[in-house]
Design a protein around this motif. Structure first.
Motif, mmCIF file in Angstrom:
data_model
loop_
_atom_site.group_PDB
_atom_site.id
_atom_site.type_symbol
_atom_site.label_atom_id
_atom_site.label_comp_id
_atom_site.label_asym_id
_atom_site.label_seq_id
_atom_site.Cartn_x
_atom_site.Cartn_y
_atom_site.Cartn_z
ATOM 1 N N GLY A 257 81.531 51.741 28.577
ATOM 2 C CA GLY A 257 81.003 50.772 28.025
ATOM 3 C C GLY A 257 79.406 50.337 28.729
ATOM 4 N N HIS A 258 79.102 48.902 28.456
ATOM 5 C CA HIS A 258 78.039 48.679 29.220
ATOM 6 C C HIS A 258 77.838 47.092 28.951
ATOM 7 N N MET A 259 77.146 46.438 29.967
ATOM 8 C CA MET A 259 76.715 44.812 29.917
ATOM 9 C C MET A 259 75.306 44.951 30.300
ATOM 10 N N ALA A 260 74.973 43.436 30.097
ATOM 11 C CA ALA A 260 73.888 43.187 30.658
ATOM 12 C C ALA A 260 73.607 43.154 32.136
ATOM 13 N N GLY A 261 72.365 43.810 32.529
ATOM 14 C CA GLY A 261 72.070 44.044 33.651
ATOM 15 C C GLY A 261 71.981 42.993 34.731
ATOM 16 N N ARG A 262 71.734 41.760 34.171
ATOM 17 C CA ARG A 262 71.558 40.557 34.801
ATOM 18 C C ARG A 262 72.635 39.867 34.975
ATOM 19 N N ASN A 263 73.801 40.345 34.389
ATOM 20 C CA ASN A 263 75.072 39.719 34.486
ATOM 21 C C ASN A 263 75.451 40.101 36.045
ATOM 22 N N ALA A 264 75.972 39.032 36.616
ATOM 23 C CA ALA A 264 76.336 39.179 37.932
ATOM 24 C C ALA A 264 77.601 40.089 38.228
ATOM 25 N N VAL B 137 77.166 54.103 35.626
ATOM 26 C CA VAL B 137 76.339 54.946 35.123
ATOM 27 C C VAL B 137 74.946 54.424 35.112
ATOM 28 N N THR B 138 73.861 54.769 35.915
ATOM 29 C CA THR B 138 72.604 54.358 35.610
ATOM 30 C C THR B 138 71.467 55.214 35.069
ATOM 31 N N ASP B 139 71.852 56.525 34.994
ATOM 32 C CA ASP B 139 71.027 57.629 34.313
ATOM 33 C C ASP B 139 70.650 57.256 33.068
ATOM 34 N N ASP B 140 69.276 57.215 32.822
ATOM 35 C CA ASP B 140 69.079 56.836 31.530
ATOM 36 C C ASP B 140 69.497 57.743 30.263
ATOM 37 N N ALA B 141 69.720 58.935 30.346
ATOM 38 C CA ALA B 141 70.082 59.926 29.311
ATOM 39 C C ALA B 141 71.819 59.513 29.346
ATOM 40 N N ALA B 142 72.395 59.486 30.115
ATOM 41 C CA ALA B 142 73.760 59.106 30.160
ATOM 42 C C ALA B 142 74.071 57.745 29.433
ATOM 43 N N GLN B 143 73.240 56.722 30.016
ATOM 44 C CA GLN B 143 73.385 55.426 29.301
ATOM 45 C C GLN B 143 73.119 55.528 27.562
ATOM 46 N N LEU B 144 71.997 56.328 27.379
ATOM 47 C CA LEU B 144 71.774 56.299 26.105
ATOM 48 C C LEU B 144 72.655 57.032 25.340
ATOM 49 N N ALA B 145 73.444 58.043 25.793
ATOM 50 C CA ALA B 145 74.550 58.575 25.154
ATOM 51 C C ALA B 145 75.836 57.631 25.053
ATOM 52 N N ILE B 146 75.914 56.710 25.921
ATOM 53 C CA ILE B 146 76.970 55.910 25.977
ATOM 54 C C ILE B 146 76.848 54.961 24.598
ATOM 55 N N TRP C 114 73.740 52.526 10.624
ATOM 56 C CA TRP C 114 72.663 52.387 11.462
ATOM 57 C C TRP C 114 72.860 53.169 12.538
ATOM 58 N N SER C 115 71.716 53.801 12.807
ATOM 59 C CA SER C 115 71.728 54.896 13.877
ATOM 60 C C SER C 115 70.781 54.169 14.905
ATOM 61 N N ILE C 116 71.120 54.534 16.281
ATOM 62 C CA ILE C 116 69.969 54.033 17.372
ATOM 63 C C ILE C 116 68.618 54.534 16.991
ATOM 64 N N VAL D 276 64.356 50.829 22.323
ATOM 65 C CA VAL D 276 65.803 51.412 23.115
ATOM 66 C C VAL D 276 64.963 51.578 24.677
ATOM 67 N N ASP D 277 63.792 52.402 24.831
ATOM 68 C CA ASP D 277 63.193 52.335 26.272
ATOM 69 C C ASP D 277 63.059 51.224 26.858
ATOM 70 N N GLN D 278 62.689 50.097 26.083
ATOM 71 C CA GLN D 278 62.474 48.602 26.796
ATOM 72 C C GLN D 278 64.006 48.105 27.346
ATOM 73 N N LEU D 279 65.089 48.409 26.414
ATOM 74 C CA LEU D 279 66.316 47.724 26.612
ATOM 75 C C LEU D 279 67.050 48.621 27.683
ATOM 76 N N LEU D 280 66.870 50.028 27.818
ATOM 77 C CA LEU D 280 67.861 50.715 28.907
ATOM 78 C C LEU D 280 68.030 50.352 30.213
ATOM 79 N N PRO D 281 66.621 49.790 30.740
ATOM 80 C CA PRO D 281 66.383 49.193 32.203
ATOM 81 C C PRO D 281 67.229 47.994 32.386
ATOM 82 N N LEU D 282 67.490 47.232 31.290
ATOM 83 C CA LEU D 282 68.002 45.915 31.355
ATOM 84 C C LEU D 282 69.711 45.938 30.802
ATOM 85 N N ILE D 283 70.327 47.185 31.183
ATOM 86 C CA ILE D 283 71.837 47.167 30.784
ATOM 87 C C ILE D 283 72.161 47.825 32.102
#
Length: 210
Positions: free
Chosen positions: A57-64, A114-123, A139-141, A149-156
């Motif tokens: 799973g994932h969540m917003a990166g700025r979530n405490a 999980v912080t690796d971009d490729a792994a996050q993208l796979a999730i 709909w596909s990513i 997507v590149d813009q959002l990946l660092p934010l999750i």
């Protein structure tokens, strides 16, 4: 969390879910809880198929909560299915008091951040493909606008749960006579609780009045 074994999900024998994995697959929006007493609602799915022992799973990166996640933490994910108030007016053969029927599952396990971009993208891809599978034109990513997507990946912040246990409960008036169960089913069909669409309409109406 303490080193002592976590208490099991309360589920009397009559209500023990025959297939808790199906509950999870049918209702993947879960409440994730971790040792720091944080809790976040987020979709959590099986990483490969619905019988694998790893969930993602994932969540917003700025979530405490996201900032507090640590690899090795113990976690509990609670999956809630349908639920409804059961009125005693439906109990005729076996009079009783008000209660609540519900379907739920608990997953306990160990977190892996999980912080690796490729792994996050796979999730993200796995999550979207699974949720879109029921649409005529999924709909596909890959359909996202260029660079989005590149813009959002660092934010999750993504995570895996290495599953220790899965438990489920289906409290659906199994201990009551067939006639009462039939009245409960008829009552729920005739007088259902408002669904999510009703809440959305109410929210829209409130915004117009504001």
């Amino acid at each position: 969390m303490a080193d002592n074994p976590a208490p099991p999900l309360y589920r009397p024998a009559a209500y023990d879910a025959a297939d808790p994995v199906k509950i999870i697959s049918d209702h993947p929006f879960a409440l994730l809880m971790s040792p720091q007493m944080h809790a976040t609602f987020t979709p959590i799915i099986f990483e490969f198929d619905d019988r694998s022992d790893v969930m993602v799973g994932h969540m917003a990166g700025r979530n405490a909560h996201a900032l507090s996640l640590q690899t090795g933490d113990k976690a509990l994910a609670v999956f809630s299915g349908p639920h409804a108030y059961i009125s005693p007016r439906w109990y005729v053969e076996k009079p009783s008091v008000p209660t609540w029927n519900y379907v739920a599952a608990h997953v306990r396990g160990t977190l892996e951040v999980v912080t690796d971009d490729a792994a996050q993208l796979a999730i993200l891809r796995r999550s979207i493909d699974l949720m879109e599978a029921g649409f005529d034109t999924p709909w596909s990513i890959d359909d996202a606008s260029e660079g989005k997507v590149d813009q959002l990946l660092p934010l999750i912040r993504s995570f895996r749960i290495h599953v220790d246990s899965i438990e489920g409960v289906t409290k659906l008036s199994q201990t009551h006579p067939a006639g009462d169960r039939a009245r409960i089913i008829a009552g729920l069909k005739a007088d259902p609780y408002p669904d999510l669409a009703d809440h959305m309409v109410q929210q829209e109406e409130a915004s117009y009045r504001a």
